[in-house]
Scaffold this motif. Structure first.
Motif, PDB file in Angstrom:
ATOM      1  N   ALA A  56      -8.353  -3.072  -7.900  1.00 16.96           N
ATOM      2  CA  ALA A  56      -8.361  -1.840  -7.111  1.00 16.96           C
ATOM      3  C   ALA A  56      -7.720  -0.688  -7.881  1.00 16.96           C
ATOM      4  O   ALA A  56      -6.849  -0.887  -8.734  1.00 16.96           O
ATOM      5  N   LEU A  57      -8.152   0.523  -7.571  1.00 24.62           N
ATOM      6  CA  LEU A  57      -7.502   1.746  -8.021  1.00 24.62           C
ATOM      7  C   LEU A  57      -6.668   2.254  -6.852  1.00 24.62           C
ATOM      8  O   LEU A  57      -7.132   2.255  -5.700  1.00 24.62           O
ATOM      9  N   ILE A  58      -5.446   2.697  -7.132  1.00 23.07           N
ATOM     10  CA  ILE A  58      -4.477   2.931  -6.051  1.00 23.07           C
ATOM     11  C   ILE A  58      -3.831   4.306  -6.201  1.00 23.07           C
ATOM     12  O   ILE A  58      -3.491   4.729  -7.310  1.00 23.07           O
ATOM     13  N   THR A  59      -3.648   4.965  -5.068  1.00 24.19           N
ATOM     14  CA  THR A  59      -2.910   6.224  -5.034  1.00 24.19           C
ATOM     15  C   THR A  59      -1.725   6.055  -4.091  1.00 24.19           C
ATOM     16  O   THR A  59      -1.820   5.317  -3.097  1.00 24.19           O
ATOM     17  N   PRO A  60      -0.583   6.673  -4.355  1.00 21.60           N
ATOM     18  CA  PRO A  60       0.564   6.581  -3.451  1.00 21.60           C
ATOM     19  C   PRO A  60       0.478   7.637  -2.354  1.00 21.60           C
ATOM     20  O   PRO A  60      -0.499   8.393  -2.259  1.00 21.60           O
ATOM     21  N   LYS A  61       1.489   7.677  -1.516  1.00 23.03           N
ATOM     22  CA  LYS A  61       1.623   8.758  -0.541  1.00 23.03           C
ATOM     23  C   LYS A  61       2.290   9.949  -1.235  1.00 23.03           C
ATOM     24  O   LYS A  61       3.384   9.821  -1.797  1.00 23.03           O
ATOM     25  N   LEU A  62       1.618  11.089  -1.228  1.00 19.88           N
ATOM     26  CA  LEU A  62       2.157  12.309  -1.810  1.00 19.88           C
ATOM     27  C   LEU A  62       2.698  13.197  -0.699  1.00 19.88           C
ATOM     28  O   LEU A  62       1.971  13.514   0.254  1.00 19.88           O
ATOM     29  N   LEU A  63       3.943  13.586  -0.840  1.00 20.82           N
ATOM     30  CA  LEU A  63       4.576  14.455   0.145  1.00 20.82           C
ATOM     31  C   LEU A  63       4.864  15.824  -0.450  1.00 20.82           C
ATOM     32  O   LEU A  63       5.088  15.965  -1.652  1.00 20.82           O
TER      33      LEU A  63
END
Length: 345
Positions: free
Chosen positions: A116-123
């Motif tokens: 999988a390709l994954i992105t985090p939570k951006l705040l």
């Protein structure tokens, strides 16, 4: 003789006069090497702020690559990728600040979902969401998923339509199969095109909200940005979708093009950007066709599967904000719902 082992993770940051951002980012990043085997690569994309001298003096463990030209987001990241040795690669913007456990959480998820390709939570700095992945109107206009919602809105690992290029984790093996960033884009939409190529080839995109990054990004628009956004939006559709799907999109695309022309009335630079977009597509039509053919050889899903769940909304709220943005969204939604190809529903 000690055996040199390759790191599990390579982190690539492209700097273009980003010294102030790196001074904030690196102190939150490097201490996490205690829990994650990693190498850090900074690409100095022909900047003029002395970032190379600063890194050499303050962070000698960081690998510095000096790019003789400014090759944009795509070119800079691809240069870093060519020198990276990790099993996975995190493309990270310099204007970020990582939570202390961010990399550990990202890598834990990556090990459980190895392709999988994954992105985090951006705040945002105020604690509201900047993006938990991205979404796209079916004519190609993208929007930040969850923008301005409370940080606690998304809590579970889940699939997303698109990844955010501000922080994007990818397995090296997947990038070797589908290719890295398209350097003709220079900047903007590279993350969208890469995300769609990955999904087309059958790979999953995930958002891991337990991994948190603060993104010091200010939304803005200029004639130059408008040109790259619009040119690359159309390039992405032409690269990814089948010719049949593109023909089915013509009525809705005509509406979007009209709206973009109306938006361009704000200034001559914006109008010129519209003409430049069409001129580029015409001059490079053979290269566009060739790139389209190459991408189709990796196809594992249909356009209907790829575009299922794509939005009928347009991101007026991000462009205009307030009641005007909400009004324009309400007007446009039924039009795009009516014109949406049935296969995309």
């Amino acid at each position: 003789m000690a055996i040199q082992t390759k790191p599990e993770l390579s982190i690539i940051l492209v700097s273009y006069d980003s010294l102030a951002d790196l001074k904030r980012c690196l102190p939150t990043l490097l201490p996490q090497a205690e829990t994650v085997s990693m190498e850090l690569i900074v690409v100095d994309n022909h900047g003029r702020d002395g970032v190379a001298d600063w890194i050499t003096a303050e962070y000698p463990s960081v690998r510095l690559l000096s790019n003789p030209t400014n090759s944009g987001y795509a070119g800079g990241n691809n240069l870093g990728l060519s020198q990276a040795s990790g099993q996975r690669v995190l493309f990270l913007n310099p204007d970020t600040e990582l939570a202390p456990d961010c990399l550990d959480r990202l890598m834990t998820t990556a090990r459980r979902h190895p392709t999988a390709l994954i992105t985090p939570k951006l705040l945002k700095p105020d604690g509201r969401i900047n993006a938990c992945g991205n979404e796209m109107n079916y004519t190609g206009l993208t929007t930040c998923r969850g923008l301005d919602q409370p940080a606690a809105t998304f809590t579970a690992l889940e699939p997303v339509p698109l990844l955010s290029g501000a922080a994007l984790l990818a397995p090296r093996a997947v990038l070797q199969l589908i290719g890295a960033f398209n350097e003709t884009y220079f900047m903007y939409f590279e993350d969208t095109e890469l995300s769609m190529r990955a999904r087309l080839a059958g790979f999953e995109l995930l958002c891991e909200p337990a991994a948190v990054i603060t993104h010091y990004y200010t939304l803005g628009m200029s004639a130059s940005k408008f040109y790259y956004l619009e040119r690359n939006r159309l390039l992405t559709l032409l690269h990814i979708l089948s010719r049949k799907s593109c023909r089915q999109l013509v009525p809705a695309l005509a509406v979007t093009e009209l709206l973009m022309w109306l938006y361009a009335l704000k200034g001559w630079g914006y109008l010129r950007a519209r003409f430049r977009t069409y001129g580029y597509l015409l001059r490079h039509r053979e290269a566009i066709r060739a790139h389209h053919r190459a991408i189709q050889t990796t196809r594992r899903i249909t356009d209907a599967q790829l575009m299922k769940g794509s939005l009928t909304d347009l991101p007026f709220g991000q462009l205009m904000g307030g009641s005007i943005g909400r009004f324009c969204t309400a007007i446009a939604r039924p039009v795009y719902a009516l014109l949406r190809p049935r296969s995309f529903s």
